[in-house]
Write an enzyme that holds these catalytic residues in place. Structure first.
Site, PDB file in Angstrom:
ATOM      1  N   THR A 240       0.847  -1.182   0.000  1.00 50.54           N
ATOM      2  CA  THR A 240       0.000   0.000   0.000  1.00 50.54           C
ATOM      3  C   THR A 240       0.886   1.236   0.000  1.00 50.54           C
ATOM      4  O   THR A 240       2.082   1.158   0.250  1.00 50.54           O
ATOM      5  CB  THR A 240      -0.954  -0.011   1.222  1.00 50.54           C
ATOM      6  OG1 THR A 240      -1.825   1.123   1.183  1.00 50.54           O
ATOM      7  CG2 THR A 240      -0.176   0.003   2.526  1.00 50.54           C
ATOM      8  N   CYS A 241       0.301   2.390  -0.309  1.00 52.28           N
ATOM      9  CA  CYS A 241       1.054   3.655  -0.317  1.00 52.28           C
ATOM     10  C   CYS A 241       0.043   4.785  -0.252  1.00 52.28           C
ATOM     11  O   CYS A 241      -0.967   4.690   0.432  1.00 52.28           O
ATOM     12  CB  CYS A 241       1.944   3.745  -1.552  1.00 52.28           C
ATOM     13  SG  CYS A 241       1.053   3.692  -3.123  1.00 52.28           S
ATOM     14  N   GLY A 242       0.294   5.872  -0.964  1.00 47.92           N
ATOM     15  CA  GLY A 242      -0.644   6.990  -0.971  1.00 47.92           C
ATOM     16  C   GLY A 242      -1.821   6.772  -1.899  1.00 47.92           C
ATOM     17  O   GLY A 242      -2.971   7.042  -1.547  1.00 47.92           O
TER      18      GLY A 242
END
Length: 285
Positions: A240-242
């Site tokens: 996951t990230c932004g």
């Protein structure tokens, strides 16, 4: 130099040696956060690797969603890729203007659609240019090519699945954002989002997997980075990230170390951080 693997990562030397291959297709998958002040399409039009097509991550996405550049419907992906002259039987190499960032998202998207013969260019356009290799500003001649899609649903996760994984602690959730954003000490670049991370997630900033020249670290070092962050590599992983772009750098690195049971949370923090009903953790844990 990358250990060349046409299904994950290839060097500039490898690409230069294969430029004349009839079934090679090169894609410019550059994308930047708005605050970078860069226009990827304008940069592509000013100069790109010979024969490269521009892959617009924001346009080739699901515009029915309010979230940024979610994976597109199959029909849209097929039509856009076909119009680029990319399809069955092609070896694809994708690069970006940052070195190694958004190209991994394009790699993941093609993998999601069932296309295995795609690699990221290690070091991307900056390394290609630094080595004095050929650049052109002409649009390539394109002929339609059919692309067969077989969606690999195991490679993507939605918010319900990630929420369940966080509660059950049966997956390693790995967050590619910077440490200050992960800990909740820095504001998110998108307005309206809370700060922090998914409870139980581990933080592996995507650039910790890269050398100073933006090439990916060797396999043994990649494994060490994950382990140093407390990632249990025996568990299935969710990256996951932004907004689902740099998470794919983690996915690429996991694939490089031989870990295949990984998926990507497409909504990422743009989704999780927007909903007050979802729990948020701060600090290192």
């Amino acid at each position: 130099m990358a250990q060349d693997d046409p299904k994950t990562l290839v060097s500039t030397e490898w690409l230069a040696a294969h430029m004349k291959d009839p079934d090679l297709r090169v894609l410019d998958g550059s994308w930047y956060l708005p605050d970078a002040g860069r226009d990827p399409r304008a940069e592509y039009e000013a100069g790109h690797i010979p024969g490269a097509r521009f892959f617009d991550i924001d346009e080739i996405s699901d515009h029915r969603s309010d979230l940024p550049h979610m994976a597109p419907p199959v029909e849209k992906f097929m039509s856009r890729v076909r119009a680029m002259g990319v399809g069955d039987g092609h070896q694809i190499v994708v690069y970006d203007g940052a070195g190694l960032m958004s190209a991994a998202r394009v790699w993941w998207l093609f993998r999601l659609m069932g296309h295995q013969d795609i690699a990221v260019l290690d070091g991307g356009f900056p390394k290609w240019q630094a080595e004095g290799r050929e650049v052109e500003d002409m649009a390539p001649v394109v002929r339609d090519r059919h692309m067969t899609v077989r969606v690999q649903n195991q490679l993507v996760r939605d918010v319900t699945q990630v929420s369940a994984a966080a509660k059950l602690n049966d997956h390693e959730i790995i967050d590619a954002r910077s440490a200050p954003r992960f800990r909740g000490e820095a504001a998110e670049p998108r307005q309206g989002l809370r700060s922090g991370h998914i409870p139980g997630a581990r933080n592996v900033p995507f650039n910790s997997l890269l050398r100073d020249d933006q090439t990916m670290k060797p396999v043994a070092e990649l494994r060490s980075v994950f382990e140093a962050a407390g990632v249990d590599l025996s568990k299935p992983a969710i990256t996951t990230c932004g907004s689902g772009v740099t998470a794919a750098v983690l996915s690429l690195a996991l694939e490089r170390i031989g870990k295949t049971d990984h998926s990507l949370y497409d909504g990422s923090w743009a989704e999780w951080g927007a909903f007050a009903t979802l729990p948020v953790a701060t600090g290192d844990a």
